[in-house]
Design an enzyme around this catalytic site. Structure first.
Site, PDB file in Angstrom:
ATOM      1  N   GLU A   1       0.832  -1.225   0.000  1.00 36.53           N
ATOM      2  CA  GLU A   1       0.000   0.000   0.000  1.00 36.53           C
ATOM      3  C   GLU A   1       0.853   1.256   0.000  1.00 36.53           C
ATOM      4  O   GLU A   1       0.487   2.263   0.605  1.00 36.53           O
ATOM      5  CB  GLU A   1      -0.917   0.008   1.225  1.00 36.53           C
ATOM      6  CG  GLU A   1      -2.295  -0.518   0.971  1.00 36.53           C
ATOM      7  CD  GLU A   1      -2.709  -0.326  -0.446  1.00 36.53           C
ATOM      8  OE1 GLU A   1      -2.673   0.816  -0.927  1.00 36.53           O
ATOM      9  OE2 GLU A   1      -3.054  -1.316  -1.102  1.00 36.53           O
TER      10      GLU A   1
HETATM   11  C1  LIG Z   1       2.785  -9.702   0.293  1.00 31.13           C
HETATM   12  C2  LIG Z   1       2.549  -8.580  -0.671  1.00 31.13           C
HETATM   13  C3  LIG Z   1       1.252  -8.284  -1.051  1.00 31.13           C
HETATM   14  C4  LIG Z   1       1.021  -7.260  -1.983  1.00 31.13           C
HETATM   15  N1  LIG Z   1      -0.262  -7.029  -2.425  1.00 31.13           N
HETATM   16  C5  LIG Z   1      -0.435  -6.184  -3.487  1.00 31.13           C
HETATM   17  C6  LIG Z   1      -1.725  -6.075  -4.116  1.00 31.13           C
HETATM   18  O1  LIG Z   1      -2.708  -6.693  -3.689  1.00 31.13           O
HETATM   19  N2  LIG Z   1      -1.828  -5.286  -5.222  1.00 31.13           N
HETATM   20  C7  LIG Z   1      -0.782  -4.596  -5.725  1.00 31.13           C
HETATM   21  O2  LIG Z   1      -0.937  -3.914  -6.722  1.00 31.13           O
HETATM   22  N3  LIG Z   1       0.446  -4.662  -5.142  1.00 31.13           N
HETATM   23  C8  LIG Z   1       0.635  -5.443  -4.036  1.00 31.13           C
HETATM   24  N4  LIG Z   1       1.876  -5.539  -3.451  1.00 31.13           N
HETATM   25  C9  LIG Z   1       2.966  -4.722  -3.976  1.00 31.13           C
HETATM   26  C10 LIG Z   1       3.370  -3.597  -3.024  1.00 31.13           C
HETATM   27  O3  LIG Z   1       2.373  -2.625  -2.953  1.00 31.13           O
HETATM   28  C11 LIG Z   1       4.735  -3.070  -3.521  1.00 31.13           C
HETATM   29  O4  LIG Z   1       5.691  -4.069  -3.213  1.00 31.13           O
HETATM   30  C12 LIG Z   1       5.098  -1.749  -2.885  1.00 31.13           C
HETATM   31  O5  LIG Z   1       4.234  -0.722  -3.316  1.00 31.13           O
HETATM   32  C13 LIG Z   1       6.547  -1.325  -3.204  1.00 31.13           C
HETATM   33  O6  LIG Z   1       6.863  -1.508  -4.539  1.00 31.13           O
HETATM   34  P1  LIG Z   1       8.189  -2.309  -4.934  1.00 31.13           P
HETATM   35  O7  LIG Z   1       8.153  -3.588  -4.191  1.00 31.13           O
HETATM   36  O8  LIG Z   1       8.309  -2.381  -6.400  1.00 31.13           O
HETATM   37  O9  LIG Z   1       9.366  -1.438  -4.345  1.00 31.13           O
HETATM   38  P2  LIG Z   1      10.093  -0.210  -5.080  1.00 31.13           P
HETATM   39  O10 LIG Z   1       9.084   0.725  -5.618  1.00 31.13           O
HETATM   40  O11 LIG Z   1      11.115  -0.743  -6.001  1.00 31.13           O
HETATM   41  O12 LIG Z   1      10.815   0.489  -3.845  1.00 31.13           O
HETATM   42  C14 LIG Z   1      12.033  -0.004  -3.285  1.00 31.13           C
HETATM   43  C15 LIG Z   1      12.468   0.920  -2.152  1.00 31.13           C
HETATM   44  O13 LIG Z   1      12.742   2.229  -2.681  1.00 31.13           O
HETATM   45  C16 LIG Z   1      11.967   3.210  -2.041  1.00 31.13           C
HETATM   46  N5  LIG Z   1      11.515   4.183  -3.038  1.00 31.13           N
HETATM   47  C17 LIG Z   1      10.995   3.925  -4.258  1.00 31.13           C
HETATM   48  N6  LIG Z   1      10.704   5.069  -4.894  1.00 31.13           N
HETATM   49  C18 LIG Z   1      11.021   6.065  -4.065  1.00 31.13           C
HETATM   50  C19 LIG Z   1      10.935   7.477  -4.137  1.00 31.13           C
HETATM   51  N7  LIG Z   1      10.422   8.098  -5.199  1.00 31.13           N
HETATM   52  N8  LIG Z   1      11.365   8.197  -3.080  1.00 31.13           N
HETATM   53  C20 LIG Z   1      11.855   7.583  -1.975  1.00 31.13           C
HETATM   54  N9  LIG Z   1      11.964   6.254  -1.850  1.00 31.13           N
HETATM   55  C21 LIG Z   1      11.544   5.512  -2.879  1.00 31.13           C
HETATM   56  C22 LIG Z   1      10.792   2.475  -1.407  1.00 31.13           C
HETATM   57  O14 LIG Z   1      10.316   3.134  -0.238  1.00 31.13           O
HETATM   58  C23 LIG Z   1      11.399   1.117  -1.091  1.00 31.13           C
HETATM   59  O15 LIG Z   1      11.988   1.131   0.178  1.00 31.13           O
HETATM   60  C24 LIG Z   1       2.109  -6.518  -2.491  1.00 31.13           C
HETATM   61  C25 LIG Z   1       3.411  -6.808  -2.064  1.00 31.13           C
HETATM   62  C26 LIG Z   1       3.631  -7.825  -1.179  1.00 31.13           C
HETATM   63  C27 LIG Z   1       5.050  -8.151  -0.789  1.00 31.13           C
END
Ligand SMILES: Cc1cc2nc3c(=O)[nH]c(=O)nc-3n(C[C@H](O)[C@H](O)[C@H](O)COP(=O)(O)OP(=O)(O)OC[C@H]3O[C@@H](n4cnc5c(N)ncnc54)[C@H](O)[C@@H]3O)c2cc1C
Length: 596
Positions: A441
């Site tokens: 989220e």
């Molecule tokens: C168990 C689980 C359930 C999930 N359920 C859903 C779901 O139902 N539907 C759905 O759509 N998604 C879902 N997700 C996805 C989840 O919402 C994403 O994993 C999350 O939003 C982060 O995206 P990412 O993993 O690609 O991390 P990234 O976006 O790659 O981020 C990596 C790190 O960089 C930081 N970061 C990235 N961009 C910036 C910025 N601009 N400024 C500062 N810091 C930044 C982040 O805070 C993070 O610490 C789920 C994930 C998991 C693990």
């Protein structure tokens, strides 16, 4: 086996004595929430969560979800039966307006039930709570036909909902979404692409799954401005709601993950799936925000929920486990050692978690009432103020309650010593489960940026100024008129000063150098979180004082002691947050990337 007892008395105290829910009887639905109705709903939810869901929590963790070769997913043993009983209770639509088939009761009741569900079994709770979010999107942005086709089935729990944003190359940055939508002559669309990490993407609890999918219509602009939202059912419904042919959407695999094993986190493949537009073309993100905002509050509640159940188990263990003697001399001379609850360091941990839980629950219920005011009041002024509150405090509830929820689960695990690390006691599951709310989220870092980068300056800073004014007036009036409250409100006044100083510092230093805002955002979110939790403790303590004389249980006195603990030992952290904010981005940004 971990224990769980839903905090029914605390919820009723907050609703009746602290927030006086009866004073909102002018809002639609609130008049139906008479004290006996509220009591019955909360007690019934507690019973279901304690007796049915909590015993399934470890089974869900051990068995996890399994995907068959046909792509169908089986939930852990007992989940199907529990889900059947859950939907029979009509819980999903407690706060959905009656005109759409819900009960129309205050959102505070939904959030209470959702807290109990997530304490008892977070993985299970995600199936119905995601459905609630999807219902909210369809009711706000769906066509009349979409509302009548999908919402009744979802309210009945026959069909569940999902949200599909994430793709392999696209997490935080939704502008990178590649999933494509192609217009069809009949006005529908065909969707192609892969979504990952989709919670409850496939399972055997319901007969149909309603996916809400963000995708880019062919020829749409790049970035988030080109995103549209679609409803994509797993099985295509006939106009009368009966189930027709299978749609071209399937679960490619389920993730093996750290916690919430009972919830299926799926890779979803859309292979030309039939889809229908929700809201206008290219307005998808705006529509999806309805679900994202609901989900952010719901995820904050998960942080509180795990903290609560972890606390209950740690408190019980601390009363049973015999090790060492009290520093001032043996307390239980007849026993080989004293229970570890005599040790100040163990108590420090228990008091810290307890002081968080009660204030965080108050914050959730206060905000829930505001969300009803925002939607149901007939006064423009009240609606606007409540909207401001929601905008400002949603990232705080998501970010602070889940950061501290995880920290509390770890601290509660520590009370068990080595036994906390062993599966048998269930504490390590709470730690693993509590980790994900900080990530999904929108990670907590992104919540902090949303707060500092968007919410603070919105409408000329109206929301933060409104919040500061409210707390400042409360502190001033209470300090002048109530001597018993003075030791509590004065520290909150001081912490509010830190918040104002930090806000001013951003205004003066972040415009020209945005890294200053980025480097201080998480500290600001926690600083605001502490101030609002401190304010909640003042409100709780005032209500506890009013009932103190007639309370023979000791509960009201316990609240006053816990309030004092919060002011003495948790609230002073605001000074450290302020110092870090005012240090700016210098040392954070100085090293070149290759030095890491
Ligand atoms: C168990 C689980 C359930 C999930 N359920 C859903 C779901 O139902 N539907 C759905 O759509 N998604 C879902 N997700 C996805 C989840 O919402 C994403 O994993 C999350 O939003 C982060 O995206 P990412 O993993 O690609 O991390 P990234 O976006 O790659 O981020 C990596 C790190 O960089 C930081 N970061 C990235 N961009 C910036 C910025 N601009 N400024 C500062 N810091 C930044 C982040 O805070 C993070 O610490 C789920 C994930 C998991 C693990």
């Amino acid at each position: 086996m971990p224990v769980y007892k839903a905090p029914v008395d605390d919820v009723l105290f907050l609703l009746n004595d602290v927030f006086h829910i009866e004073r909102f009887a002018n809002l639609p639905g609130f008049a139906d929430a008479a004290p006996d109705v509220v009591q019955a709903i909360v007690a019934e939810a507690a019973k279901f969560c304690e007796e049915v869901l909590a015993p399934l929590n470890r089974i869900g963790d051990r068995e996890g979800c399994r995907r068959g070769d046909d792509g169908e997913v089986a939930t852990p043993g007992g989940f199907k039966d529990a889900y059947r009983r859950f939907v029979a209770g009509g819980w999903i639509g407690i706060s959905v307006p009656q005109e759409f088939g819900g009960l129309g009761l205050p959102v505070a009741l939904t959030q209470t039930v959702n807290e109990f569900l997530a304490s008892a079994n977070m993985a299970f709770a995600m199936y119905p709570t995601l459905t609630q979010g999807a219902i909210a999107v369809l009711l706000t942005h769906g066509t009349a036909q979409q509302k009548s086709l999908y919402v009744p089935k979802m309210l009945a729990g026959e069909w569940t909902g999902t949200m599909n944003l994430t793709e392999p190359q696209c997490g935080t940055d939704l502008g990178l979404i590649r999933t494509k939508a192609v217009r069809q002559p009949d006005g529908s669309y065909k969707i192609a692409g892969t979504k990952i990490f989709i919670s409850a993407g496939e399972h055997d609890l319901a007969t149909n799954i309603v996916h809400l999918v963000l995708a880019r219509i062919e020829g749409a602009p790049e970035g988030t401005r080109g995103l549209s939202l679609f409803v994509v059912p797993k099985i295509l419904p006939n106009p009368d709601g009966s189930l027709g042919a299978r749609n071209a959407v399937s679960c490619g695999s389920i993730e093996e993950k750290m916690g919430i094993h009972g919830n299926a986190t799926c890779v979803m493949n859309y292979d030309g799936a039939a889809a229908w537009l929700v809201s206008a073309e290219h307005h998808g993100l705006n529509a999806m925000f309805v679900m994202m905002n609901e989900a952010r509050l719901g995820v904050g509640v998960q942080g509180l929920a795990v903290s609560e159940v972890a606390y209950q188990n740690a408190a019980q263990y601390a009363k049973d486990r015999l090790q060492g003697r009290a520093l001032g001399g043996a307390k239980f001379k007849d026993k080989p050692a004293d229970p570890i609850i005599v040790h100040p360091d163990v108590r420090r941990v228990l008091m810290t978690i307890r002081a968080f839980n009660e204030a965080a629950r108050a914050l959730v219920l206060w905000t829930s009432i505001k969300s009803d005011v925002a939607r149901r009041s007939d006064s423009d002024k009240e609606r606007r103020a409540a909207d401001d509150h929601m905008g400002l405090l949603t990232p705080v509830i998501k970010g602070v309650l889940t950061d501290l929820g995880f920290a509390n689960a770890v601290m509660a695990q520590q009370v068990f010593g080595g036994h906390g690390y062993i599966r048998e006691w269930g504490m390590e599951q709470f730690v693993r489960d509590a980790r994900i709310p900080m990530i999904y989220e929108g990670t907590n870092g992104i919540q902090a940026l949303d707060l500092v980068g968007r919410k603070l300056g919105k409408d000329g800073g109206r929301a933060i100024m409104g919040f500061v004014d409210e707390v400042r007036s409360y502190v001033k009036e209470t300090a002048a008129g109530d001597a018993a409250m003075k030791p509590l409100v004065e520290p909150v006044g001081k912490a509010l000063g830190h918040l104002q100083q930090a806000t001013m510092w951003f205004m003066q230093n972040a415009m020209a150098k945005p890294d200053n805002a980025g480097a201080g955002a998480t500290d600001y979110m926690h600083l605001l979180g502490l101030v609002v939790l401190g304010y909640m403790w003042c409100r709780i303590a005032a209500a506890a004082n009013a009932r103190l004389a007639g309370d023979s249980s000791g509960r009201m006195n316990a609240k006053l002691v816990t309030a004092r603990f919060f002011m003495e030992r948790m609230l002073p952290e605001t000074a450290a947050h302020l110092a870090r904010i005012e240090a700016g981005a210098g040392s954070v940004m100085e090293l070149p990337a290759e030095m890491f």
